[in-house]
Design a protein around this motif. Structure first.
Motif, short mmCIF file in Angstrom:
data_model
loop_
_atom_site.label_atom_id
_atom_site.label_comp_id
_atom_site.label_asym_id
_atom_site.label_seq_id
_atom_site.Cartn_x
_atom_site.Cartn_y
_atom_site.Cartn_z
N ASP A 172 -8.69 7.08 6.67
CA ASP A 172 -9.61 7.10 5.54
C ASP A 172 -10.23 5.73 5.32
O ASP A 172 -11.34 5.63 4.78
CB ASP A 172 -8.89 7.55 4.27
N TYR A 211 -0.26 5.24 -0.59
CA TYR A 211 -1.03 5.48 0.62
C TYR A 211 -0.11 5.69 1.82
O TYR A 211 0.97 5.09 1.89
CB TYR A 211 -1.96 4.30 0.91
N ARG A 243 -9.97 1.26 -3.77
CA ARG A 243 -10.36 2.43 -4.57
C ARG A 243 -11.87 2.58 -4.62
O ARG A 243 -12.41 3.70 -4.52
CB ARG A 243 -9.78 2.32 -5.97
N LEU A 289 0.82 -1.21 0.00
CA LEU A 289 0.00 0.00 0.00
C LEU A 289 0.86 1.26 0.00
O LEU A 289 0.49 2.28 -0.60
CB LEU A 289 -0.94 -0.01 1.20
#
Length: 232
Positions: free
Chosen positions: A37, A16, A103, A11
């Motif tokens: 998030d 990210y 996503r 990630l």
């Protein structure tokens, strides 16, 4: 390399900012100072229940949760969805599929924005509720705000777009997840049950969202037609 280190590295390479926690105490400490998030939650934890941590996260708001769970453990997946998880990936999983699911979940509107009175913006009005998908919330005429998970929001919006029509469980699965068999039919039953419980705060929830035994569900918000003042 264990799955936590693998996912952290993957990630990070995807751009990210990644943090990790191993226990409920560590998760609580993170949530006390920042709001992620999205959370990837492995249900197979060595010392604590992943479901308890799911409850802990949900207690802090509607942060999206993707469960990571064993392929054969259907009951674990259903229990996690019933607690409010937004999606799941089954072990072993493809990293490309995981990235796509992340996503997709992140594209959903945020659910913890400050409350906005229904009269201040357009929404879908039915019964005692104003449904505002962008806020992932229901607002009652009395000012009660009922926060929805991403999956609950998607389901209610889907039902709204098919008012008065019988929707089978397989139809709901295909339209929500864009793939037949993406989740078990039982998971849809539990998702509907969660949505009903939230609608119950406005009354008439059983009439609004009816079960047609053996066939599926019908959403009838009262008049059978969208409110004239609802958003298009």
């Amino acid at each position: 390399m264990d799955i936590r280190n693998l996912l952290t590295r993957f990630l990070s390479q995807q751009g990210y900012e990644v943090g990790s926690a191993m226990t409920a105490a560590e998760v609580g400490a993170v949530l006390a100072v920042r709001k992620p998030d999205l959370v990837l939650l492995d249900l197979m934890l060595p010392r604590e229940s992943g479901h308890d941590i799911c409850r802990l996260i949900r207690g802090h708001g509607a942060t999206p949760i993707i469960m990571v769970t064993a392929l054969a453990d259907v009951r674990e997946r259903i229990a996690g969805l019933d607690l409010g998880a937004d999606d799941y990936v089954s072990k072993p999983f493809d990293l490309g599929e995981l990235a796509a699911r992340i996503r997709a979940v992140l594209r959903r509107p945020p659910g913890d924005l400050a409350p906005v009175a229904p009269a201040q913006q357009p929404g879908y009005r039915f019964g005692n509720w104003t449904f505002i998908p962008e806020k992932r919330a229901l607002y009652s005429a009395e000012g009660v705000r009922m926060t929805l998970t991403g999956a609950e929001t998607d389901l209610l919006l889907l039902l709204w777009n098919h008012v008065g029509k019988l929707m089978s469980r397989q139809q709901i699965i295909e339209l929500l997840y864009h793939a037949p068999g993406a989740v078990e039919e039982r998971a849809i039953d539990l998702l509907v049950s969660r949505l009903r419980r939230k609608l119950a705060h406005g009354g008439r929830q059983l009439e609004m969202l009816r079960t047609v035994r053996g066939d599926g569900y019908v959403f009838d918000p009262g008049t059978g037609l969208p409110d004239a003042g609802a958003a298009n």
